[in-house]
Design a protein around this motif. Structure first.
Motif, PDB file in Angstrom:
ATOM      1  N   ALA A 102      41.604  69.158  30.945  1.00  0.00           N
ATOM      2  CA  ALA A 102      40.984  70.307  32.300  1.00  0.00           C
ATOM      3  C   ALA A 102      39.184  69.679  32.497  1.00  0.00           C
ATOM      4  N   ASP A 151      35.904  75.270  38.725  1.00  0.00           N
ATOM      5  CA  ASP A 151      37.633  75.540  38.600  1.00  0.00           C
ATOM      6  C   ASP A 151      37.809  75.400  37.116  1.00  0.00           C
ATOM      7  N   GLU A 177      40.963  77.458  35.811  1.00  0.00           N
ATOM      8  CA  GLU A 177      41.992  76.583  34.954  1.00  0.00           C
ATOM      9  C   GLU A 177      42.193  76.868  33.654  1.00  0.00           C
ATOM     10  N   SER A 221      44.738  80.019  34.135  1.00  0.00           N
ATOM     11  CA  SER A 221      45.995  78.618  34.450  1.00  0.00           C
ATOM     12  C   SER A 221      45.861  78.938  35.561  1.00  0.00           C
ATOM     13  N   GLY A 222      44.739  78.006  36.550  1.00  0.00           N
ATOM     14  CA  GLY A 222      44.601  78.211  38.119  1.00  0.00           C
ATOM     15  C   GLY A 222      44.920  79.091  39.479  1.00  0.00           C
ATOM     16  N   HIS A 244      45.685  81.217  41.111  1.00  0.00           N
ATOM     17  CA  HIS A 244      46.422  81.720  42.085  1.00  0.00           C
ATOM     18  C   HIS A 244      45.835  81.744  43.631  1.00  0.00           C
ATOM     19  N   ARG A 286      51.140  82.621  29.383  1.00  0.00           N
ATOM     20  CA  ARG A 286      50.873  80.777  29.941  1.00  0.00           C
ATOM     21  C   ARG A 286      49.570  80.829  29.024  1.00  0.00           C
ATOM     22  N   ASP A 303      46.526  81.455  27.898  1.00  0.00           N
ATOM     23  CA  ASP A 303      45.254  81.345  28.124  1.00  0.00           C
ATOM     24  C   ASP A 303      44.766  82.811  28.629  1.00  0.00           C
TER      25      ASP A 303
END
Length: 454
Positions: free
Chosen positions: A121, A153, A157, A161-162, A164, A230, A232
């Protein structure tokens, strides 16, 4: 001197500071408020008004204070006033048992095996920045802004996990809006001014904090609703249980910690990277050696996870950049109880500073301290130094939990970008460092970017 005394050894220098002059320095740039003697003396006592403050630069005394007497020290009022509105009672600001169980809850996210899983990542985010630069019509970039975006970023991530749909640009601006007026909050806390006192940027700072915390609260609410694990940091904090009381974290406490990792985590690494690119541009022989190492390790292939640990000189370069420009330049502690330090009696309530910036530039610790020399961080040279001569991630039990994460991330970003681009300075003189909690360049760090030819 106000309860601080020592009978067997001579006292360190006593600096008497003019309150108005010190306040101006604190507001404009707290680095300028450091007593000049702390760059050459082991310990300095500063008397401003009726209060005595202690500055410690000797590595042995730092170890004694932050490690041996860790239980006697707390974060104190200055840290609470400056960072509490945004970070609440998260890892960076909490004390005692509340800090300890939060630290234990987050620690598993930063185990070495977990970090290795996060390297793809990190590389992917660096490659996104590379691709963005390749598409730019102009060959000039604001490296500070670009590194903030890249490391944000990575944090979003890997830790969320991103995220949203979090508005990256608005988050970055909000962090700057929050940190911008911290010189005022530090200055006001030093003189004991009431917290309602107005200052420039206060309203914008509060609005930024509201936006940041509400954005993260939305992420947590979505995750609770979905019930998805997830693997994370968000999932780990949601599942965390205090082993002594059995309680779990409230949404507000999880926001406190996510705010800590986002503001402290991405901001500090981004600044370290920006300073590194500037230093390499001003030292072309070091830059060429980094590029040669990257080319040799990757053998013409894209950077992969297995390459990162082999890029030892690249890591040395980033380490030396953080010596010259430590992202968190000052540690502040307050004595919660009386204790002894180097023979001195330190009464409860005393404010103590470990000016990492001064330690890293100290004339008795470093040879030619202002010079950029990555050779300081060979394995052999590192072994010969006191452990607390170099503290880019703090020291003691409260050393930054994400230090290994940051080093992997920095090497990945440097390697991906330097493999593709030559970066050069747009100014003849290095930028001036300014402390806004973190150590930022006073001016935007603009650099020319040119694609390397194979």
């Amino acid at each position: 001197m106000d309860g601080i005394n020592q009978s067997s050894k001579p006292m360190g220098p006593v600096v008497r500071t003019s309150t108005p002059k010190a306040l101006v320095s604190l507001i404009r740039n707290p680095l300028d408020a450091l007593p000049p003697a702390i760059f050459s003396e082991p310990i300095v006592f500063s008397k401003m008004g009726g209060d005595v403050k202690i500055y410690i630069a000797d590595p042995a005394l730092i170890h004694e204070a932050l490690v041996k007497n860790a239980d006697a020290l707390g974060k104190g009022e200055q840290v609470r006033r400056a960072l509490g509105p945004a970070l609440g009672q998260g890892l960076l600001t909490a004390d005692g048992a509340h800090w300890k169980w939060q630290r234990q809850s987050a620690a598993s996210a930063f185990r070495h095996d977990k970090l290795l899983d996060l390297q793809p990542a990190m590389i992917s985010a660096a490659e996104a920045t590379r691709d963005r630069w390749l598409e730019m019509p102009s060959g000039k970039v604001d490296v500070g802004h670009e590194m903030m975006r890249t490391t944000f970023d990575i944090i979003v991530e890997t830790m969320m996990s991103g995220g949203h749909g979090i508005d990256v640009g608005k988050v970055e601006k909000s962090i700057s809006d929050f940190l911008g007026p911290t010189g005022w909050t530090f200055a006001f806390s030093v003189v004991g001014a009431p917290e309602w006192m107005p200052y420039p940027g206060r309203r914008k700072s509060r609005s930024a904090v509201t936006f940041l915390r509400s954005s993260l609260a939305g992420v947590i609410a979505d995750r609770r609703k979905s019930g998805e694990d997830r693997h994370d940091l968000v999932s780990m904090l949601l599942a965390a249980v205090d082993p002594e009381t059995g309680r779990t974290m409230s949404d507000e406490e999880i926001v406190d910690n996510l705010m800590t990792f986002i503001t402290a985590g991405h901001e500090t690494t981004a600044l370290g990277l920006a300073w590194t690119f500037d230093l390499l541009a001003r030292h072309p022989e070091c830059k060429e050696r980094v590029i040669s190492e990257i080319d040799a390790v990757t053998a013409g292939a894209p950077l992969a996870s297995e390459h990162i640990a082999k890029l030892t000189y690249t890591r040395q370069v980033f380490s030396e950049a953080m010596r010259l420009y430590p992202p968190a330049p000052v540690i502040t502690r307050t004595a919660m109880q009386d204790f002894r330090l180097g023979g001195f009696h330190i009464p409860a309530g005393t404010v103590m500073y470990v000016p990492i910036y001064a330690v890293h530039h100290h004339r008795s610790i470093w040879k030619n301290p202002e010079a950029f020399d990555p050779e300081r961080f060979t394995t052999e040279n590192t072994k010969q130094r006191h452990r607390y001569a170099y503290m880019p991630f703090g020291a003691g039990p409260r050393v930054c939990i994400g230090s290994a994460f940051a080093m992997m991330e920095a090497v990945a970003v440097l390697s991906v970008l330097l493999k593709t681009f030559h970066l050069s300075s747009t100014t003849a003189t290095p930028p001036t460092p300014v402390m806004k909690v973190t150590l930022r360049p006073k001016q935007r760090l603009l650099m020319h970017v040119e694609k390397r030819h194979a």
